[in-house]
Each structure stands twice: as C-alpha cells, then as structure tokens.
Write a protein that holds these residues in place. Structure first.
Motif: not given
Length: 577
Positions: A98-99, A104-107, A112-114, A332-333
């Motif tokens: 969805e992001f 939206l860019e990876p955050g 996208y995963l921390q 996401a950012q």
C-alpha cells in the motif's frame, strides 16, 4: 491498546484476542426527532466550516478505503496479525504494498522494514519470597500474595540473597517536582517496596504532580527502571486496585506467561527481580516489621518523605528460558520540500494477539478490528491524503509499528534507533483504536494538558464545530500505554486523540454505553471484528482533524513544546540543543 504485557507468546507467539460487532442502532422515536433535526443542522454548519481547515486533497477521507483496509487486516485470513506468524507476515506485505503504491519512499534507508530483534523470556522456575524479620520467618507465595519475574538475560537463576528490604514510598525521582524518594539512600543490593501510581493521585491535590491524572512516574514500568538506575537488587510494587486501575487477577494473568525484551535493550540496567505484592501481603509485612502500612502510605504522599527500613531480609530466585526472533516496523516517508531533515511522525500499531489454538477455526481468532486494524487503516488513509497533497515543508514519516500488544516494543525499537533524531522531530501523532460509533461533538485527548499540539488540535476541532475534552479516566494513565509514549520518553511532543463519546444524534449516554460495551465484550476478545453497521462518519471527521494537525506542523517552522511541568519537557529541551 496496550494495558499490561499479555500472557501470549510470540509466533513464536501462539497467542490470542479479537472480533467485534457494534450495538444495534437505537430505534428512532418521536421524542428523538428534534435532537436529530438539531444534529443535522449542526452537521450542515460543520460542512460549511470545513473550508477553514487545511484543504484535504481530492475527495477527502474515503470511508470506503478505510473500511476495505479494516476488513482486510481484521479478516480471518490474517489470523489476528500476531508478530512472527503467517498473518503477521501478510500484514507487513500488505502495508509495504500500500505504501509503495501511494508513491511513498522507504522510511528505513532503502527499505520499508525496520527490524525489531526480540528476546522471549519464559519462566522456568519461580520461588516464593522468603522473608526473615529479625528471626521471624514469613513466606510470600505465588500467585496469592506476590508475582515475581526477571527481565535479565541468561538461563542461570536471577536471585536475591539476604537482601535488606526498604520502603521507598512511590519510588520517584522527579527534579521538576522537587521530589526524590531515594534521597540519602544507597540501595545497592537492597529490595525496594514501592507504592503504585503517584502522590498526585493519592492526594487529589492538583498542584502535586498532575493531581488525579497519572503521570509517567506513576507507571510501574518507570518504578522498575528507576530502581535499576538506583542500583537496587529487586523492586516490588504494592498492588491496589483503584490506583492501579485493574484488579490483582490482571497482574497474575499478565505476569504468568512469556515476557519480551528488545535485543537492543540487552545492556539496559535491570534489577534482578521485578514483581508485585498484594496490598494484604504488604500490610502483613509492614505489621511484622512494627510499622503501620496506612501510616507509611500517608507519609509517602508528603513532600520530603524519607525512606524507611523494614528490618527484614529477603531471599528469592527466578530462572528463565530464552529464545530469539525478529519482527518489523513498516516505515514510509514523504520527504519535505524545504526542511527534509525535520520530521512529523504519524503512527499506529499493526499487530494484535493472533489466535488461540485451543479453539477451532474462526472462533479462536482475535481479529483486532478496532484494536488496531482501525488505527492502521487510519494511518494508511492519512498517508494517501498527504501523498495526494504532495510534500510538506517537513518530511512526514508514516510508522506502522509492531509488538504494541507485547509491551510497546516496536515503538521502543524506533526510539532506540530513530530515523530522524528526536531533536529534529517536530511532533508525533498516534492512532490506536479509533472511534467507530459515529460523529461526536467532542474529541477525546488522552493525556490532556501535555503539549502545545493540543492547541493546534483544539483550533482545528473548533473549525469543525467540535471541542476537545480530557479522557474520562485520566487516573488510569492511558497516555503511557500506547506507542506514542516511547517517543514522548525521548522528548518528542506526542498527541493521542480520537473521537469522543457525545454522539451528535444519540447523545453522550449512547457513546458511554457503546464504549463500556466494547471494553466489556470485545476489547482483547474474539468479538473484536469488523461490523458492517459501524458508523464511519465520525472516523472521516477524526481523520480530517488529524490531517489538519499534522499538516499544520509539517508545513510550518513551529516547534510545539511540552507544557511547563511536563515530565518530558527537560528531555525535549536537551534534545533541541
């Protein structure tokens, strides 16, 4: 919403809770017609006022998209979204997709995963607490009189031996309140006995701490942390139902199963043993020590309280088995156009409690529709709106965090490893268990009186024809039981607000009844499922409101501050240097 650590293990976790249907709409009667007409007029007035709010792009909040996301995340296919399970992996994949589709860019770097590395601690041995009171023996047994655990790592027993027992009142060190219960005390090797909540609650004095509203210093988590900082060997909190806001049974259930710690917290100081005493056990212990528990509690309410020894020595031990695993925050950012190094964070926890394998099929699935598929769907909707509006001056980070139900651990991992430094993060906005009962006159602010974000919220609410109110039970400390709390602890002003209880058509009693029914019948139960009769008009208004607050901060150079006297203000000031 997190209350206390649950007994369910990670996916490791064979865990449990979810499913819901809302109450039937009240049947309209002639006596209600005038109220409905009035509410309709107010709704029309609100619609005309919305032009004053920051313009929501496109067609605004889509309740259809919101409902789709909730139905998906709270479906049986996702099996309760327990971290480490197939349902948890499906949730992560859904959020990333969805992001990504929003643009939206990876955050988290290029991902996208921390990662959230976890350690599960399962009690393999728990002794009684043997107390020697100058030759007189006393045994405190589990679970009738006490509960003890250890969050220290390793499989060797963690123990206290011949440990002096001292009463340290509320166990608080709060310079901003000129309060230090440990002053003049060397607690190295000692066992400290601590009262639950804080002196403001105990006295009801609004000038003392935060009056009846709990502060961070009233949380049991703080008390163990402070005892460890002071060098104590063990810390025992005295349980009383009213100041704790839950009965002894909740303590037993929450402390009898697996505990979880972050791998990133392995080196954090911890006492050897953490635990609780029943108030009856505490009274007996004090009496045998020649002290009156109620008198000592009265002393502890007063500024200048001095610790007192119970002239007792304690012995106890705990042994854990351990195993490791990893879950993930999804970040996401939308990078800022003018000041991309500054950020506003929107957050919601994606996890719930999985399923109970002892129950067959969907009967054992804890879908967690309100808690917190609703907040996660709200996060996605705010991300879509901001993506459609384009970059703000500041970066906007959308964080779907894991392991809230197991101790706010995903947000704690973010606090330990922030993408944007706390001093460069202007604000955080949290969504946990959105109000799905319909449109309300009021907006509930949890932790009312915390920061200037509430002024921005109140102004935006007024433009909607609404007003903000304190949560009904501030003494329960709900501000310290959801993910924004970990960001507040590192100084970031954090807002936790949602639709209230004063339904515009059916009144306050309806809203209070709905809320009570949800707590009693669906919260953390298999009844928390999506209901086709949910009234999402209020959700649309609430998301417009949070969009307005977040966008106003993101599109300005303003740095909202904690109010004077707030326990996180000094941390913020240090981070902003």
């Amino acid at each position: 919403m997190y209350r206390l650590p649950t007994t369910f293990a990670l996916a490791f976790l064979l865990a449990a809770c979810g499913g819901e249907s809302a109450p039937e709409p009240a049947e309209e009667t002639p006596s209600e017609q005038s109220a409905i007409d009035t509410a309709a007029a107010e709704t029309a007035a609100m619609d005309s006022n919305r032009q004053s709010l920051p313009e929501v792009p496109g067609d605004g909040v889509s309740t259809e998209r919101f409902a789709r996301d909730v139905r998906t995340l709270a479906s049986d296919e996702f099996a309760g979204r327990a971290p480490g399970t197939r349902g948890g992996r499906m949730t992560i994949d859904y959020l990333v997709r969805e992001f990504s589709e929003m643009g939206l860019e990876p955050g988290y770097g290029d991902s996208y995963l921390q990662p959230v590395p976890m350690i599960e601690l399962t009690n393999a041995e728990r002794s009684a607490i043997a107390v020697d009171l100058q030759g007189e023996s006393m045994t405190l047994s589990y679970p009738e009189q006490m509960v003890i655990n250890s969050r220290r790592l390793g499989t060797e027993p963690h123990a206290i031996e011949d440990s002096e027992v001292v009463f340290v009142g509320y166990g608080i060190v709060a310079p901003e309140y000129d309060w230090n219960d440990y002053e003049g005390l060397d607690v190295e090797g000692k066992t400290v006995v601590i009262l639950v909540n804080d002196p403001g609650f105990a006295t009801g004095d609004e000038s003392l701490f935060n009056g009846r509203a709990m502060t961070y210093y009233g949380r049991w988590t703080y008390k163990y942390e402070e005892a460890a900082r002071q060098g104590a060997a063990a810390a025992l909190v005295v349980h009383e139902t009213e100041p704790a806001s839950y009965p002894w049974e909740v303590v037993i259930n929450s402390w009898s199963g697996a505990e979880f710690v972050l791998a990133s917290d392995e080196s954090a100081p911890r006492v050897a043993l953490e635990g609780w005493l029943t108030v009856d056990a505490a009274r007996d212990l004090f009496s045998r020590a020649g002290l009156d528990y109620e008198q000592q509690k009265e002393r502890a309410k007063q500024p200048g309280f001095e610790w007192v020894s119970l002239n007792a020595r304690a012995n106890a031990k705990v042994r854990n088995s351990t195993r490791r695993g990893t879950s993930y925050n999804v970040l996401a950012q939308l990078p800022g156009s003018e000041r991309p190094a500054e950020a506003v964070i929107y957050m919601a926890h994606w996890d719930h409690l999985g399923r109970n394998l002892a129950r067959s099929g969907s009967e054992g699935i804890y879908n967690g529709a309100v808690d917190n598929a609703s907040g996660t769907a709200g996060l996605l909707e705010l991300a879509r709106l901001n993506a459609a509006a384009g970059p703000a001056e500041r970066t906007q980070l959308f964080a779907a965090v894991t392991l809230e139900e197991y101790g706010l651990l995903g947000s704690r991992q973010y606090a330990n490893d922030p993408v944007y430094p706390p001093g460069m993060t202007a604000a955080a906005i949290n969504m946990d268990a959105m109000t799905v009962l319909g449109p309300t006159h009021d907006v509930t602010v949890i932790g009312y009186g915390s920061s200037e974000l509430e002024e921005i919220l109140a102004s935006a609410a007024e433009r909607q024809g609404r007003h903000t109110e304190r949560e009904p039970s501030p003494e329960a400390g709900y501000y310290y039981r959801s993910d924004h709390f970990n960001l507040a602890k590192i100084g970031i002003p954090a807002l936790y607000a949602k639709g209230g209880v004063d339904h515009r058509e059916k009144g306050r009693e309806y809203g209070l009844e709905w809320q009570a029914q949800y707590r009693a019948e669906r919260y953390h139960k298999t009844a928390d499922t999506y209901g086709e009769d949910w009234d999402l008009r209020g959700v649309a208004e609430d998301l417009e409101l949070l969009y307005a607050v977040g966008r106003e901060v993101a599109d300005s150079d303003r740095w909202p501050e904690w109010y004077e006297g707030n326990e996180f203000k000094a941390i913020r000031e240090e981070s902003r240097k």
